[in-house]
Design a protein around this motif. Structure first.
Motif, PDB file in Angstrom:
ATOM      1  N   THR A 128       0.807  -1.220   0.000  1.00  0.00           N
ATOM      2  CA  THR A 128       0.000   0.000   0.000  1.00  0.00           C
ATOM      3  C   THR A 128       0.843   1.274   0.000  1.00  0.00           C
ATOM      4  O   THR A 128       0.382   2.321  -0.445  1.00  0.00           O
ATOM      5  CB  THR A 128      -0.947   0.014   1.211  1.00  0.00           C
ATOM      6  N   ASP A 129       2.077   1.196   0.507  1.00  0.00           N
ATOM      7  CA  ASP A 129       2.931   2.387   0.546  1.00  0.00           C
ATOM      8  C   ASP A 129       3.768   2.556  -0.715  1.00  0.00           C
ATOM      9  O   ASP A 129       4.635   3.432  -0.782  1.00  0.00           O
ATOM     10  CB  ASP A 129       3.840   2.351   1.781  1.00  0.00           C
ATOM     11  N   GLY A 130       3.544   1.719  -1.725  1.00  0.00           N
ATOM     12  CA  GLY A 130       4.289   1.833  -2.975  1.00  0.00           C
ATOM     13  C   GLY A 130       5.517   0.959  -3.051  1.00  0.00           C
ATOM     14  O   GLY A 130       6.164   0.890  -4.096  1.00  0.00           O
ATOM     15  N   SER A 131       5.870   0.284  -1.942  1.00  0.00           N
ATOM     16  CA  SER A 131       7.011  -0.629  -1.970  1.00  0.00           C
ATOM     17  C   SER A 131       6.600  -1.951  -2.623  1.00  0.00           C
ATOM     18  O   SER A 131       5.426  -2.150  -2.968  1.00  0.00           O
ATOM     19  CB  SER A 131       7.530  -0.875  -0.550  1.00  0.00           C
ATOM     20  N   LEU A 132       7.568  -2.847  -2.776  1.00  0.00           N
ATOM     21  CA  LEU A 132       7.319  -4.109  -3.464  1.00  0.00           C
ATOM     22  C   LEU A 132       7.916  -5.249  -2.650  1.00  0.00           C
ATOM     23  O   LEU A 132       9.127  -5.263  -2.392  1.00  0.00           O
ATOM     24  CB  LEU A 132       7.948  -4.074  -4.862  1.00  0.00           C
ATOM     25  N   ARG A 133       7.066  -6.177  -2.231  1.00  0.00           N
ATOM     26  CA  ARG A 133       7.543  -7.335  -1.466  1.00  0.00           C
ATOM     27  C   ARG A 133       7.887  -8.457  -2.442  1.00  0.00           C
ATOM     28  O   ARG A 133       7.052  -8.881  -3.234  1.00  0.00           O
ATOM     29  CB  ARG A 133       6.500  -7.807  -0.455  1.00  0.00           C
ATOM     30  N   LEU A 134       9.125  -8.942  -2.360  1.00  0.00           N
ATOM     31  CA  LEU A 134       9.608  -9.992  -3.246  1.00  0.00           C
ATOM     32  C   LEU A 134       9.879 -11.258  -2.463  1.00  0.00           C
ATOM     33  O   LEU A 134      10.328 -11.216  -1.314  1.00  0.00           O
ATOM     34  CB  LEU A 134      10.910  -9.551  -3.916  1.00  0.00           C
ATOM     35  N   SER A 135       9.636 -12.380  -3.092  1.00  0.00           N
ATOM     36  CA  SER A 135      10.071 -13.666  -2.544  1.00  0.00           C
ATOM     37  C   SER A 135      10.617 -14.505  -3.696  1.00  0.00           C
ATOM     38  O   SER A 135      10.118 -14.431  -4.820  1.00  0.00           O
ATOM     39  CB  SER A 135       8.928 -14.388  -1.828  1.00  0.00           C
ATOM     40  N   TRP A 136      11.659 -15.279  -3.390  1.00  0.00           N
ATOM     41  CA  TRP A 136      12.335 -16.054  -4.427  1.00  0.00           C
ATOM     42  C   TRP A 136      13.038 -17.244  -3.793  1.00  0.00           C
ATOM     43  O   TRP A 136      13.153 -17.349  -2.559  1.00  0.00           O
ATOM     44  CB  TRP A 136      13.354 -15.176  -5.165  1.00  0.00           C
ATOM     45  N   SER A 137      13.501 -18.144  -4.620  1.00  0.00           N
ATOM     46  CA  SER A 137      14.344 -19.245  -4.153  1.00  0.00           C
ATOM     47  C   SER A 137      15.714 -19.090  -4.791  1.00  0.00           C
ATOM     48  O   SER A 137      15.833 -18.699  -5.955  1.00  0.00           O
ATOM     49  CB  SER A 137      13.725 -20.600  -4.512  1.00  0.00           C
ATOM     50  N   ASN A 138      16.750 -19.383  -4.018  1.00  0.00           N
ATOM     51  CA  ASN A 138      18.115 -19.270  -4.503  1.00  0.00           C
ATOM     52  C   ASN A 138      18.559 -20.574  -5.155  1.00  0.00           C
ATOM     53  O   ASN A 138      18.232 -21.664  -4.678  1.00  0.00           O
ATOM     54  CB  ASN A 138      19.062 -18.915  -3.356  1.00  0.00           C
ATOM     55  N   SER A 139      19.290 -20.466  -6.228  1.00  0.00           N
ATOM     56  CA  SER A 139      19.804 -21.642  -6.919  1.00  0.00           C
ATOM     57  C   SER A 139      21.062 -22.164  -6.221  1.00  0.00           C
ATOM     58  O   SER A 139      21.703 -21.441  -5.457  1.00  0.00           O
ATOM     59  CB  SER A 139      20.124 -21.294  -8.370  1.00  0.00           C
ATOM     60  N   PRO A 140      21.427 -23.421  -6.462  1.00  0.00           N
ATOM     61  CA  PRO A 140      22.651 -23.971  -5.860  1.00  0.00           C
ATOM     62  C   PRO A 140      23.882 -23.172  -6.276  1.00  0.00           C
ATOM     63  O   PRO A 140      23.891 -22.497  -7.313  1.00  0.00           O
ATOM     64  CB  PRO A 140      22.707 -25.394  -6.410  1.00  0.00           C
ATOM     65  N   LEU A 141      24.935 -23.265  -5.464  1.00  0.00           N
ATOM     66  CA  LEU A 141      26.175 -22.576  -5.777  1.00  0.00           C
ATOM     67  C   LEU A 141      26.747 -23.103  -7.091  1.00  0.00           C
ATOM     68  O   LEU A 141      26.570 -24.270  -7.427  1.00  0.00           O
ATOM     69  CB  LEU A 141      27.200 -22.790  -4.654  1.00  0.00           C
ATOM     70  N   PRO A 142      27.438 -22.251  -7.844  1.00  0.00           N
ATOM     71  CA  PRO A 142      28.028 -22.723  -9.105  1.00  0.00           C
ATOM     72  C   PRO A 142      29.124 -23.744  -8.847  1.00  0.00           C
ATOM     73  O   PRO A 142      29.790 -23.732  -7.806  1.00  0.00           O
ATOM     74  CB  PRO A 142      28.596 -21.438  -9.722  1.00  0.00           C
TER      75      PRO A 142
END
Length: 426
Positions: A128-142
């Motif tokens: 509501t305040d104009g910000s953006l909530r993100l969620s993600w999954s991290n991939s394995p280390l190279p």
């Protein structure tokens, strides 16, 4: 004598084929080492030992004929941000150089240039305040294809962050997070903006799919000036995310469809009420149908919306501007029972107006400039029947019936004049 001549000739030949010391190629460098001067900015340090000659360096890749350009230096401590091919195994070649040519190269240990895999975006939710909530999954280390090479950074240095670019401001920002982070809130910035989640290491970064965070916009192009009681009316328009290109050229983009709710209210002191669901599509927009039952305000509500078209487009919930549409009374029947009458003849006037209010209407005639009232028409529950004596031999006069403003379940109906009708007197 013969032996002496042969020996002398041999010495002369040998002397003619020897290369003087000043004409020899330089000695190859030794002990070539690589390290990071600043891993965060990918500034690499290369050091070596030699006999003081000038040097050239380049990057080479295992199993590839592609090499970098030679870079020159007079120092044995060289710092440079190399443009590397990622996902390769590489080394630095160093040669000493002089006017007689280049030495054979000396090499650093092999090192890999593997970058992390991109994070997988799970959700991007406008706040509501104009910000953006993100969620993600991290991939394995190279994979570490050259274990313990001198440029390996610790696994803990693998970073994750969010990068945003405000298109209209042409401003880019980066927000770093702790390794392993899988959710974050990006601060509010001017929309539209592009947002990515980045996985980074010493060799580069890999972005998630792009998030186009923009504003929901409405263009109400077809709003009736008024409605007629009991009859349908259509409000048309377009709703969609604000799609802007660099330079400020923008359009409204509804993607695969924006769900809308039409809301109405009688006045600013009343709550908004549901009045129908619609969808705004590209090119055609939306058409909202309503039946006029009294003057009301109309507006449209769009919930938080997302659309995937290669990138993910998201908008926060939004409400259009409101428009007030007045309602006129609906004359179902109005007029005399004849169009021509003799002087003094009684003609029958019939009125059926909706809504069926009990009011005092007026029979009006057109004098060429204005409608002027000539008789009161008592209307009971929307109906009236009365007789009028024809006058004015040789004239044809236009008439209408007007009813004052009234209400229908608290909703206002405007003062309304009927269609005109004529009476010719002989």
């Amino acid at each position: 004598m013969r032996k002496t001549l042969i020996a002398t000739a041999a010495l002369a030949l040998l002397a003619g084929t020897q290369v003087p010391a000043w004409a020899a190629t330089p000695t190859s460098p030794a002990d070539v080492r690589v390290s990071w001067s600043d891993a965060a900015s990918r500034l690499m340090r290369v050091t070596w030992t030699d006999d003081g000659a000038a040097n050239k360096l380049r990057i080479e890749y295992q199993g590839s004929t592609v090499v970098g350009d030679w870079l020159t230096t007079t120092d044995n401590d060289f710092n440079h941000r190399w443009s590397v091919q990622t996902g390769k195994i590489a080394r630095i070649a160093v040669v000493s150089t002089s006017t007689t040519g280049d030495s054979t190269p000396a090499y650093s240990p092999w090192f890999d240039t593997n970058v992390p895999a991109a994070p997988k975006l799970i959700a991007a939710v406008p706040q509501t305040d104009g910000s953006l909530r993100l969620s993600w999954s991290n991939s394995p280390l190279p994979a570490d294809t050259t274990p313990n090479d001198p440029l390996d950074a610790p696994a803990s240095s693998l970073g994750v962050g969010a990068k945003i670019w405000s298109i209209l401001d042409d401003k880019e920002e980066y927000f770093p997070y702790k390794a392993g982070t899988t959710t974050a809130v990006v601060p509010a910035r001017r929309h539209p903006q592009y947002t990515w989640v980045l996985a980074t290491n010493e060799w580069g970064s890999a972005p998630s799919m792009r998030i186009d965070y923009t504003d929901m916009k409405f263009a109400l192009s077809g709003v009736p000036r008024f409605g007629v009681f009991g009859k349908p009316m259509t409000i048309s328009g377009l709703a969609g995310g604000l799609d802007c290109q660099f330079g400020g050229k923008c359009r409204i983009y509804p993607g695969s469809g924006v769900p809308l709710t039409m809301q109405t209210r009688a006045s600013a002191s009343k709550p908004w009420a549901y009045a129908g669901r619609y969808t705004s599509y590209d090119l055609v927009g939306f058409q909202a149908e309503s039946v006029a039952v009294g003057g009301r305000e109309y507006r449209f509500y769009a919930p938080s919306w997302k659309d995937a078209n290669g990138d993910l487009i998201v908008t926060a919930q939004a409400i259009s501007e409101s428009r007030y549409i007045p309602t006129l009374a609906n004359f179902a029947v109005v007029g005399f029972n004849v169009r021509t009458a003799q002087v003094g003849q009684l003609v029958k006037l019939t009125v059926d107006v909706r809504p069926g209010g009990t009011v005092k209407g007026a029979l009006q005639r057109w004098d060429g400039k204005y409608w002027r009232s000539v008789l009161t028409v008592p209307i009971t529950k929307g109906k009236a029947v009365m007789y009028v004596r024809a006058a004015g031999r040789g004239t044809t006069t236009s008439y209408r019936v007007a009813v004052p403003g009234m209400t229908y379940y608290g909703l206002p109906i405007q003062t309304t004049g009927s269609r005109s009708f004529t009476l010719s007197v002989r």
